[in-house]
Design a protein around this motif. Structure first.
Motif, PDB file in Angstrom:
ATOM      1  N   ALA A 120       4.653  10.231  -0.248  1.00  0.00           N
ATOM      2  CA  ALA A 120       4.291   9.413   0.772  1.00  0.00           C
ATOM      3  C   ALA A 120       4.063   7.760  -0.144  1.00  0.00           C
ATOM      4  O   ALA A 120       4.507   7.409   0.623  1.00  0.00           O
ATOM      5  CB  ALA A 120       2.049   9.746   1.711  1.00  0.00           C
ATOM      6  N   LEU A 121       4.238   8.098  -1.038  1.00  0.00           N
ATOM      7  CA  LEU A 121       4.264   6.655  -2.140  1.00  0.00           C
ATOM      8  C   LEU A 121       5.975   6.505  -2.316  1.00  0.00           C
ATOM      9  O   LEU A 121       5.485   5.469  -1.920  1.00  0.00           O
ATOM     10  CB  LEU A 121       4.305   7.859  -3.104  1.00  0.00           C
ATOM     11  CG  LEU A 121       2.371   7.341  -4.104  1.00  0.00           C
ATOM     12  CD1 LEU A 121       2.119   7.593  -5.911  1.00  0.00           C
ATOM     13  CD2 LEU A 121       2.365   6.543  -3.812  1.00  0.00           C
ATOM     14  N   VAL A 122       7.047   7.101  -2.624  1.00  0.00           N
ATOM     15  CA  VAL A 122       7.818   7.323  -2.529  1.00  0.00           C
ATOM     16  C   VAL A 122       8.571   6.566  -0.534  1.00  0.00           C
ATOM     17  O   VAL A 122       9.154   5.445  -0.706  1.00  0.00           O
ATOM     18  CB  VAL A 122       9.253   8.299  -2.410  1.00  0.00           C
ATOM     19  CG1 VAL A 122      10.771   8.099  -2.103  1.00  0.00           C
ATOM     20  CG2 VAL A 122       9.163   8.665  -3.850  1.00  0.00           C
ATOM     21  N   ALA A 123       8.007   7.055   0.286  1.00  0.00           N
ATOM     22  CA  ALA A 123       7.652   6.398   2.024  1.00  0.00           C
ATOM     23  C   ALA A 123       7.202   5.130   1.926  1.00  0.00           C
ATOM     24  O   ALA A 123       8.277   4.040   2.293  1.00  0.00           O
ATOM     25  CB  ALA A 123       7.212   7.482   2.748  1.00  0.00           C
ATOM     26  N   GLN A 124       6.650   5.054   1.504  1.00  0.00           N
ATOM     27  CA  GLN A 124       5.609   3.084   1.292  1.00  0.00           C
ATOM     28  C   GLN A 124       6.808   2.244   0.488  1.00  0.00           C
ATOM     29  O   GLN A 124       6.230   1.229   0.592  1.00  0.00           O
ATOM     30  CB  GLN A 124       4.111   3.901   0.659  1.00  0.00           C
ATOM     31  CG  GLN A 124       3.262   4.137   2.376  1.00  0.00           C
ATOM     32  CD  GLN A 124       3.632   4.496   3.451  1.00  0.00           C
ATOM     33  OE1 GLN A 124       3.180   2.619   3.539  1.00  0.00           O
ATOM     34  NE2 GLN A 124       3.991   4.329   4.726  1.00  0.00           N
ATOM     35  N   TRP A 125       6.746   3.234  -0.592  1.00  0.00           N
ATOM     36  CA  TRP A 125       7.550   2.349  -1.333  1.00  0.00           C
ATOM     37  C   TRP A 125       8.355   1.968  -0.449  1.00  0.00           C
ATOM     38  O   TRP A 125       9.135   0.615  -1.262  1.00  0.00           O
ATOM     39  CB  TRP A 125       7.514   2.792  -2.755  1.00  0.00           C
ATOM     40  CG  TRP A 125       8.514   2.122  -3.910  1.00  0.00           C
ATOM     41  CD1 TRP A 125       8.636   1.045  -4.154  1.00  0.00           C
ATOM     42  CD2 TRP A 125       8.701   2.091  -4.892  1.00  0.00           C
ATOM     43  NE1 TRP A 125       8.552   0.237  -5.009  1.00  0.00           N
ATOM     44  CE2 TRP A 125       8.918   1.495  -5.871  1.00  0.00           C
ATOM     45  CE3 TRP A 125       9.351   3.948  -5.416  1.00  0.00           C
ATOM     46  CZ2 TRP A 125      10.680   1.463  -7.512  1.00  0.00           C
ATOM     47  CZ3 TRP A 125      10.180   3.757  -7.093  1.00  0.00           C
ATOM     48  CH2 TRP A 125      10.819   2.419  -7.267  1.00  0.00           C
ATOM     49  N   GLU A 126       9.602   2.699  -0.322  1.00  0.00           N
ATOM     50  CA  GLU A 126      10.582   2.251  -0.156  1.00  0.00           C
ATOM     51  C   GLU A 126      10.688   0.576   1.243  1.00  0.00           C
ATOM     52  O   GLU A 126      11.306   0.323   1.840  1.00  0.00           O
ATOM     53  CB  GLU A 126      11.487   3.533   0.792  1.00  0.00           C
ATOM     54  CG  GLU A 126      12.637   4.061   0.490  1.00  0.00           C
ATOM     55  CD  GLU A 126      12.595   5.859   0.933  1.00  0.00           C
ATOM     56  OE1 GLU A 126      14.469   5.624   0.714  1.00  0.00           O
ATOM     57  OE2 GLU A 126      12.132   6.235   1.614  1.00  0.00           O
ATOM     58  N   LYS A 127       8.809   1.383   1.939  1.00  0.00           N
ATOM     59  CA  LYS A 127       9.183   0.277   3.491  1.00  0.00           C
ATOM     60  C   LYS A 127       8.917  -0.796   2.424  1.00  0.00           C
ATOM     61  O   LYS A 127       9.327  -1.916   3.250  1.00  0.00           O
ATOM     62  CB  LYS A 127       8.053   0.843   3.962  1.00  0.00           C
ATOM     63  CG  LYS A 127       7.974   1.854   4.952  1.00  0.00           C
ATOM     64  CD  LYS A 127       6.785   2.212   5.699  1.00  0.00           C
ATOM     65  CE  LYS A 127       7.170   3.756   6.763  1.00  0.00           C
ATOM     66  NZ  LYS A 127       5.510   3.366   7.321  1.00  0.00           N
ATOM     67  N   GLU A 128       8.232  -0.785   1.446  1.00  0.00           N
ATOM     68  CA  GLU A 128       7.552  -2.034   0.833  1.00  0.00           C
ATOM     69  C   GLU A 128       9.110  -3.159   0.571  1.00  0.00           C
ATOM     70  O   GLU A 128       9.598  -4.128   0.031  1.00  0.00           O
ATOM     71  CB  GLU A 128       6.665  -2.162  -0.001  1.00  0.00           C
ATOM     72  CG  GLU A 128       5.952  -1.780   0.012  1.00  0.00           C
ATOM     73  CD  GLU A 128       4.339  -2.763   0.664  1.00  0.00           C
ATOM     74  OE1 GLU A 128       5.139  -4.246   0.552  1.00  0.00           O
ATOM     75  OE2 GLU A 128       3.741  -2.980   2.098  1.00  0.00           O
ATOM     76  N   LEU A 129       9.926  -2.216  -0.340  1.00  0.00           N
ATOM     77  CA  LEU A 129      10.822  -2.331  -0.414  1.00  0.00           C
ATOM     78  C   LEU A 129      12.303  -3.522   0.435  1.00  0.00           C
ATOM     79  O   LEU A 129      12.970  -4.287   0.311  1.00  0.00           O
ATOM     80  CB  LEU A 129      11.618  -1.145  -1.534  1.00  0.00           C
ATOM     81  CG  LEU A 129      11.268  -0.942  -3.152  1.00  0.00           C
ATOM     82  CD1 LEU A 129      11.671   0.063  -3.644  1.00  0.00           C
ATOM     83  CD2 LEU A 129      11.568  -2.224  -4.305  1.00  0.00           C
ATOM     84  N   ALA A 130      12.088  -1.853   1.176  1.00  0.00           N
ATOM     85  CA  ALA A 130      13.114  -2.687   2.738  1.00  0.00           C
ATOM     86  C   ALA A 130      12.369  -4.196   2.927  1.00  0.00           C
ATOM     87  O   ALA A 130      13.380  -5.298   3.798  1.00  0.00           O
ATOM     88  CB  ALA A 130      12.629  -1.866   4.150  1.00  0.00           C
ATOM     89  N   LYS A 131      11.262  -4.692   3.144  1.00  0.00           N
ATOM     90  CA  LYS A 131      10.603  -6.130   3.649  1.00  0.00           C
ATOM     91  C   LYS A 131      11.343  -7.268   2.594  1.00  0.00           C
ATOM     92  O   LYS A 131      11.456  -8.074   2.992  1.00  0.00           O
ATOM     93  CB  LYS A 131       9.333  -6.341   3.672  1.00  0.00           C
ATOM     94  CG  LYS A 131       8.594  -5.205   3.781  1.00  0.00           C
ATOM     95  CD  LYS A 131       6.779  -4.792   4.486  1.00  0.00           C
ATOM     96  CE  LYS A 131       6.142  -4.408   4.873  1.00  0.00           C
ATOM     97  NZ  LYS A 131       4.528  -4.583   4.657  1.00  0.00           N
ATOM     98  N   ALA A 132      11.406  -6.925   1.327  1.00  0.00           N
ATOM     99  CA  ALA A 132      12.182  -7.471   0.494  1.00  0.00           C
ATOM    100  C   ALA A 132      13.345  -7.880   0.886  1.00  0.00           C
ATOM    101  O   ALA A 132      13.988  -8.054  -0.755  1.00  0.00           O
ATOM    102  CB  ALA A 132      11.595  -7.217  -0.678  1.00  0.00           C
ATOM    103  N   ASP A 133      13.836  -6.705   0.709  1.00  0.00           N
ATOM    104  CA  ASP A 133      15.248  -6.534   1.060  1.00  0.00           C
ATOM    105  C   ASP A 133      15.714  -6.043  -0.096  1.00  0.00           C
ATOM    106  O   ASP A 133      16.966  -6.260  -0.614  1.00  0.00           O
ATOM    107  CB  ASP A 133      16.166  -7.990   1.179  1.00  0.00           C
ATOM    108  CG  ASP A 133      16.081  -8.132   3.070  1.00  0.00           C
ATOM    109  OD1 ASP A 133      16.364  -7.156   3.918  1.00  0.00           O
ATOM    110  OD2 ASP A 133      16.242  -9.247   2.337  1.00  0.00           O
ATOM    111  N   LEU A 134      14.914  -4.588  -0.066  1.00  0.00           N
ATOM    112  CA  LEU A 134      15.754  -3.942  -2.027  1.00  0.00           C
ATOM    113  C   LEU A 134      15.838  -2.315  -1.236  1.00  0.00           C
ATOM    114  O   LEU A 134      15.481  -2.293  -0.570  1.00  0.00           O
ATOM    115  CB  LEU A 134      14.241  -4.862  -2.967  1.00  0.00           C
ATOM    116  CG  LEU A 134      14.552  -5.683  -3.460  1.00  0.00           C
ATOM    117  CD1 LEU A 134      13.196  -5.999  -4.159  1.00  0.00           C
ATOM    118  CD2 LEU A 134      15.253  -5.955  -3.946  1.00  0.00           C
TER     119      LEU A 134
END
Length: 109
Positions: A50-64
């Motif tokens: 779940a942490l990895v999934a949420q981290w991916e979402k947060e990174l996607a918001k910053a185009d990372l």
């Protein structure tokens, strides 16, 4: 022991308990605002997946994207990076004028 000492002890106890209850009630009523240094625990995922999934979402918001070698990171490191990215996405911290728009009229400085 006679009856008078017991009555005075009981009265002192009741007065003390009443004072403590009043003080607790007043302190609880005035503490309506709290500041947390990190998101509430219920908003931070507990499992690695779940942490990895949420981290991916947060990174996607910053185009990372997830960094190379993230699989070797510990769950605590992933949690820290997720929280850091989340704070970064929230924007800059407020400045003085944001806290108090009339601060420029401060007579002390």
């Amino acid at each position: 022991m006679g009856r008078k000492p017991w009555l005075s002890i009981a009265a002192a106890f009741l007065v003390g308990a009443g004072s403590a209850a009043t003080a607790y009630g007043l302190a609880g009523a005035s503490s309506g605002v709290t500041v947390a240094s990190q998101p509430p625990a219920d908003q931070v995922p507990r499992t690695r997946q779940a942490l990895v999934a949420q981290w991916e979402k947060e990174l996607a918001k910053a185009d990372l994207k997830l960094p190379e070698g993230w699989e070797k990171m510990s769950t605590d490191q992933i949690r820290a990076q997720y929280i850091i990215q989340r704070r970064h996405n929230a924007g800059p911290l407020p400045t003085g004028p944001d806290y108090d728009p009339g601060f420029h009229n401060n007579p002390y400085g």
